[in-house]
Design an enzyme around this catalytic site. Structure first.
Site, PDB file in Angstrom:
ATOM      1  N   HIS A 154     -17.300  32.205   3.392  1.00 26.92           N
ATOM      2  CA  HIS A 154     -16.259  33.045   2.904  1.00 26.92           C
ATOM      3  C   HIS A 154     -16.667  34.500   2.216  1.00 26.92           C
ATOM      4  O   HIS A 154     -15.696  35.157   1.749  1.00 26.92           O
ATOM      5  CB  HIS A 154     -15.471  32.444   1.847  1.00 26.92           C
ATOM      6  CG  HIS A 154     -13.762  32.063   1.848  1.00 26.92           C
ATOM      7  ND1 HIS A 154     -13.287  33.280   2.056  1.00 26.92           N
ATOM      8  CD2 HIS A 154     -13.121  31.289   1.862  1.00 26.92           C
ATOM      9  CE1 HIS A 154     -12.083  33.036   1.891  1.00 26.92           C
ATOM     10  NE2 HIS A 154     -11.804  31.560   1.769  1.00 26.92           N
TER      11      HIS A 154
ATOM     12  N   ASP B 190     -11.975  37.042   4.620  1.00 22.54           N
ATOM     13  CA  ASP B 190     -11.117  36.028   4.050  1.00 22.54           C
ATOM     14  C   ASP B 190     -10.305  35.214   5.131  1.00 22.54           C
ATOM     15  O   ASP B 190     -10.728  35.339   6.255  1.00 22.54           O
ATOM     16  CB  ASP B 190      -9.769  36.959   3.438  1.00 22.54           C
ATOM     17  CG  ASP B 190     -10.684  37.679   2.293  1.00 22.54           C
ATOM     18  OD1 ASP B 190     -11.261  37.078   1.655  1.00 22.54           O
ATOM     19  OD2 ASP B 190     -10.020  38.906   2.155  1.00 22.54           O
TER      20      ASP B 190
END
Length: 480
Positions: free
Chosen positions: A451, A455
């Site tokens: 992450h 996104d």
């Protein structure tokens, strides 16, 4: 040291095999004491945490000693063999058995005016070369160094004043100063079994204590009915139980050391979990058209195209559209490094455990080339012949866990990569197709991603594009 021809005895140590590996296990000796070897001839097969490797010797001559049993784990820098450079086959047995002219019987003669340097290849494994001779010579002392000859047995023993010693074993002398141990693995094994290393006579060069010495001492202590190999506690000796294979049984179960491939996998996955904030998304896809396209390709003649090659081609096309996922994170610089080429790793289960071979420049290969490379690397993995270079350097991993008969998974990212695509089994399922219920070939796709590099929108876009290509392979034509 007995001399023949120019008669120099060179010690060859376990080299740095690359990729930060610090030890290797002897799997199989390829030479015996007394054999004549050529420059760059493999002398031993070792297993590292990444691969099986045949180690070539940079010297040519007669093998006068070899160190370590098959199954012994040696640290990088530990001696493997000594070679009498320039000796002939007739000189080998005399050296190995100690019956020829020994060190005390050698004539006192000065060095020749023009001493010939030992022949070296200059082209061997990472971390050592042979363009120059080592700065220090070692003499072969069979009565002190216990080499593993044809029997392949090391002779490290617990010191015992009343125990007779064989002709090739010298009774241990009191140790003054540091204990001759260079491997932390040996120290840890001795500490776990409360074994005083000062009580051992090492079988390595200059009395170096090897892992085989510790294991021999533990086995000897257990076989002698409870006489301890280390310090005694209380009034009676406690038998020490150990096995050379490394698995120790107790009333609480069986302990299996995390070493070799299993240990390397454990370290990498643990690091991935510690450092990477990963997330997973998944989607079901209708793979019927992809399966039909593959059937049509294979019906047209030529090499057969594998399903994993088509999935890999889809991956490289998706990474071209979403390059954020073909990246790594430089934690020290706090930077995301987007990589130009795609070196595609694929998970493969072998008898040695899970390995991840890497297809170099997968983005530049077509389906036929990918099929051939997958086949080559898979066969090498099953045979245990993958090199460290073929197991490292991946930028993205394709994990086809459908071969295990499962639908989905949340895989752990192969550190330091940023993402992994998982593919489940392709099975017939009810599916709404063109407004009607039909039986279609359905697969579950999952993407685990770092992450930090993107996104959810980027990850979702990547996975959706992969699913679209699986459902409608013609989508790929836009990028071909």
């Amino acid at each position: 040291m007995a001399h023949a021809s120019d008669g120099r005895s060179m010690e060859f140590k376990l080299p740095d095999l690359g990729e930060g590996l610090t030890e290797a296990e002897i799997v199989r000796w390829l030479v015996e004491v007394g054999d004549v070897v050529a420059v760059d001839q493999p002398v031993v097969e070792v297993e590292t945490a990444k691969a099986m490797v045949e180690v070539p010797c940079p010297y040519g001559g007669v093998v006068t000693a070899r160190f370590g049993e098959e199954g012994t784990e040696l640290p990088v820098g530990a001696p493997l063999v000594t070679v009498a450079v320039g000796a002939t086959a007739a000189d080998g047995p005399a050296r190995a058995s100690g019956t020829g002219a020994g060190a005390d019987e050698a004539p006192a003669a000065g060095p020749p005016a023009a001493e010939k340097k030992p022949e070296g290849s200059g082209n061997v494994l990472v971390g050592y070369g042979t363009s120059e001779a080592p700065a220090r010579r070692r003499r072969v002392r069979p009565e002190r160094r216990v080499a593993t000859g044809a029997s392949g047995r090391a002779n490290g023993r617990v010191r015992d004043a009343g125990q007779p010693s064989g002709p090739a074993v010298r009774t241990a002398e009191p140790v003054d100063g540091p204990v001759p141990v260079i491997s932390p693995l040996v120290r840890r094994l001795a500490r776990q079994h409360d074994l005083d290393l000062r009580e051992l006579a090492g079988s390595g060069p200059d009395g170096l204590i090897l892992r085989a010495d510790v294991e021999y001492a533990l086995r000897a202590a257990a076989a002698q009915g409870g006489r301890t190999a280390g310090r005694e506690a209380g009034t009676g000796g406690v038998p020490v139980a150990a096995t050379a294979a490394g698995a120790a049984t107790s009333s609480d179960g069986t302990r299996v050391p995390l070493k070799g491939v299993r240990g390397a996998v454990a370290d990498k996955l643990s690091r991935s979990r510690r450092e990477i904030p990963d997330a997973t998304c998944w989607v079901d896809a209708d793979a019927t058209e992809l399966m039909r396209a593959r059937t049509a390709m294979n019906a047209s003649g030529g090499p057969k195209i594998s399903l994993v090659a088509l999935l890999a081609r889809i991956c490289t096309a998706a990474l071209a559209r979403f390059p954020e996922l073909n990246s790594t994170v430089d934690t020290e610089a706090r930077e995301i490094v987007r990589l130009d080429g795609v070196h595609l790793g694929f998970a493969a289960q072998t008898d040695r455990g899970l390995v991840v071979p890497v297809v170099r420049d997968a983005h530049a290969r077509d389906a036929e080339s990918l099929t051939a490379e997958f086949a080559r690397l898979t066969e090498a993995g099953r045979a245990g012949r993958l090199t460290p270079g073929e197991l490292t350097g991946g930028t993205f991993t394709l994990n086809n866990y459908g071969v295990f008969g499962v639908d989905g998974s949340t895989p752990i990212i192969n550190h330091p990569e940023a993402a992994m695509l998982g593919v489940g089994r392709i099975v017939p399922k009810p599916w709404v197709y063109e407004g009607e219920l039909a039986v279609r070939q359905v697969v579950q796709l999952s993407l685990t991603f770092d992450h930090r590099v993107c996104d959810g929108g980027t990850a979702g876009g990547f996975l959706r594009y992969v699913a679209d290509c699986v459902e409608q392979p013609a989508v790929l034509l836009r990028t071909l």
